[in-house]
Each structure stands twice: as structure tokens, then as C-alpha cells.
Design a protein around this motif. Structure first.
Motif, PDB file in Angstrom:
ATOM      1  N   GLY A   1       0.803  -1.226   0.000  1.00  0.00           N
ATOM      2  CA  GLY A   1       0.000   0.000   0.000  1.00  0.00           C
ATOM      3  C   GLY A   1       0.829   1.267   0.000  1.00  0.00           C
ATOM      4  N   THR A   2       2.045   1.196  -0.576  1.00  0.00           N
ATOM      5  CA  THR A   2       2.925   2.377  -0.559  1.00  0.00           C
ATOM      6  C   THR A   2       2.849   3.189  -1.857  1.00  0.00           C
ATOM      7  OG1 THR A   2       4.733   0.961  -1.326  1.00  0.00           O
ATOM      8  CG2 THR A   2       4.570   1.344   1.038  1.00  0.00           C
TER       9      THR A   2
ATOM     10  N   ASP B   1      -3.812   1.308   3.843  1.00  0.00           N
ATOM     11  CA  ASP B   1      -3.709  -0.032   4.426  1.00  0.00           C
ATOM     12  C   ASP B   1      -4.852  -0.871   3.869  1.00  0.00           C
ATOM     13  OD1 ASP B   1      -3.365  -2.273   5.932  1.00  0.00           O
ATOM     14  OD2 ASP B   1      -3.948  -1.365   7.842  1.00  0.00           O
ATOM     15  N   TYR B   2      -4.522  -1.964   3.183  1.00  0.00           N
ATOM     16  CA  TYR B   2      -5.539  -2.795   2.553  1.00  0.00           C
ATOM     17  C   TYR B   2      -6.096  -3.885   3.473  1.00  0.00           C
ATOM     18  CZ  TYR B   2      -4.640  -0.833  -2.076  1.00  0.00           C
ATOM     19  OH  TYR B   2      -4.542   0.006  -3.149  1.00  0.00           O
TER      20      TYR B   2
END
Length: 209
Positions: free
Chosen positions: A47-48, A96-97
Motif C-alpha cells: 500500500g505504498t 492499508d488494505y
């Protein structure tokens, strides 16, 4: 369901192991499997991802040309998304997944995955798996003896075994985990599930909690 126990040479030892119906014989729940696999894959995402918006672009804020009389569109900043090198509109931002999944739902999913493997007769039970040294060729010989050289295999051990784990690490189609780390994705991703007799007991005790 009774399964013959094999040794490292792929031969039957004469012993048999009863796969508990409460773990390997349940009615599979496809939706629980979907949710558990979805959570597993979501947790792997960093998630970056990030793109710069117009307020983050380095550039002058001066007005490019006068408002009227040029015959062109009005432009207030070189950082506009309309220009090459400008900011991006609604671009990806770090996030954040991961999401929460209840423990009982995870257990249902893992039992379902194990039951599918049992229904397809894709479970092999071994008496014990251990190597004297860390050598990839030992693991290759072991897989060849089980006639699983061309298939994806998941070996589930009751406890950590450094020699076995490191011997398998260079092989693309193999994965070694301990019973406590068993997850739905790895079970379904493998063609053959390799369990030791002790792993079966460990799984039965874990799912009984």
C-alpha cells in the motif's frame, strides 16, 4: 477417512492415519474460502503507492500569461494537471488494505480447503520428514519419490525443522510451513498437500479450540 502412511522413499509403512471428519470432512463453504483468501492477499499488499498532487509539485506559481486576449485557455499555474509535469488528479495515496476477519470464519475456510483436498485425494501422509543436512537434492529426491516433481506441494510440519525448510527454499513449486501457520491460500495454491502423522494431530487439536 483412513490414509496410508508413507516414508521418505514414498513406500507404505503399513501404518494408517485417520483424518478427522471434523477437519477434513466438513461441507466446504466457498464464501468463507473467498473471504479468507481475499484477506490473505490484501495483507500482502504494501500500500505504498503514491503520486503527487498539484500542491506537492515543485514549480513556479506565477500566472503563465494574461487572462484574456491570447486566444488560448486560461492558465493560472504550471503545476496544473492539464500540463505535462503537473500534479495528478485523484492519484493513488498510501493506504492499508488489510481488513478484519473473525477467527471462526477463518477456521471454517481452512477446514473447507482441507476438505476439498481430501475429497480430491490430494493429501499424502508421511511418518516423519527429516534430513541430516541442508541439501536441496535431498528434498528433490524426496519429492521425486512421492511422484510430485511436476506438481505444487505444500509440506506441513508439526514444528520448525531448519534442515527441511532450507533444503526446499530454492525450489519454485514447493513450500514448507508449520501446522500453526497453515492458511487457506497456501492449501488451495498447492496441488498436493503433504502432512506428517504428527501434523494431523496438531491440526485436529488446533481446530478443536
Amino acid at each position: 477417512m483412513e490414509v496410508n502412511v508413507l516414508n521418505l522413499s514414498g513406500k507404505e509403512t503399513g501404518a494408517k492415519v485417520q483424518l478427522p471428519e471434523s477437519v477434513f470432512g466438513v461441507e466446504p463453504n466457498d464464501h468463507a474460502i473467498y473471504l479468507d483468501v481475499k484477506q490473505y492477499l490484501a495483507n500482502q499488499r504494501q500500500g505504498t503507492h503514491k503520486s503527487k498532487q498539484r500542491n506537492e509539485i515543485a514549480g513556479s506559481t506565477r500566472k503563465l500569461h494574461k487572462q484574456k486576449g491570447t486566444g488560448g485557455a486560461r492558465a493560472g499555474s504550471i503545476k496544473s494537471p492539464l500540463f505535462n509535469g503537473g500534479g495528478r488528479v485523484f492519484g493513488p495515496q498510501p493506504r492499508d488494505y488489510s481488513f478484519k476477519l473473525n477467527k471462526k470464519m477463518k477456521q471454517v475456510a481452512r477446514k473447507s480447503a482441507l476438505s476439498y483436498k481430501a475429497q480430491e485425494n490430494n493429501i499424502l501422509v508421511l511418518d516423519e520428514v527429516n534430513f541430516d543436512a541442508i541439501k536441496t537434492k535431498n528434498y528433490v529426491s524426496f519429492i521425486n519419490a512421492l511422484n510430485c516433481a511436476d506438481e505444487k506441494t505444500l509440506l506441513v510440519l508439526p514444528a520448525e525443522n531448519k534442515n527441511v525448510y532450507l533444503s526446499s527454499r530454492n525450489l519454485k513449486k514447493t513450500k514448507v510451513i508449520v501446522a500453526a501457520e497453515l492458511n487457506t491460500y497456501d492449501v488451495l495454491n498447492a496441488t498436493k498437500l503433504l502432512l506428517t502423522a504428527d501434523s494431523v494431530k496438531t491440526l485436529e487439536e488446533a481446530f478443536a479450540k
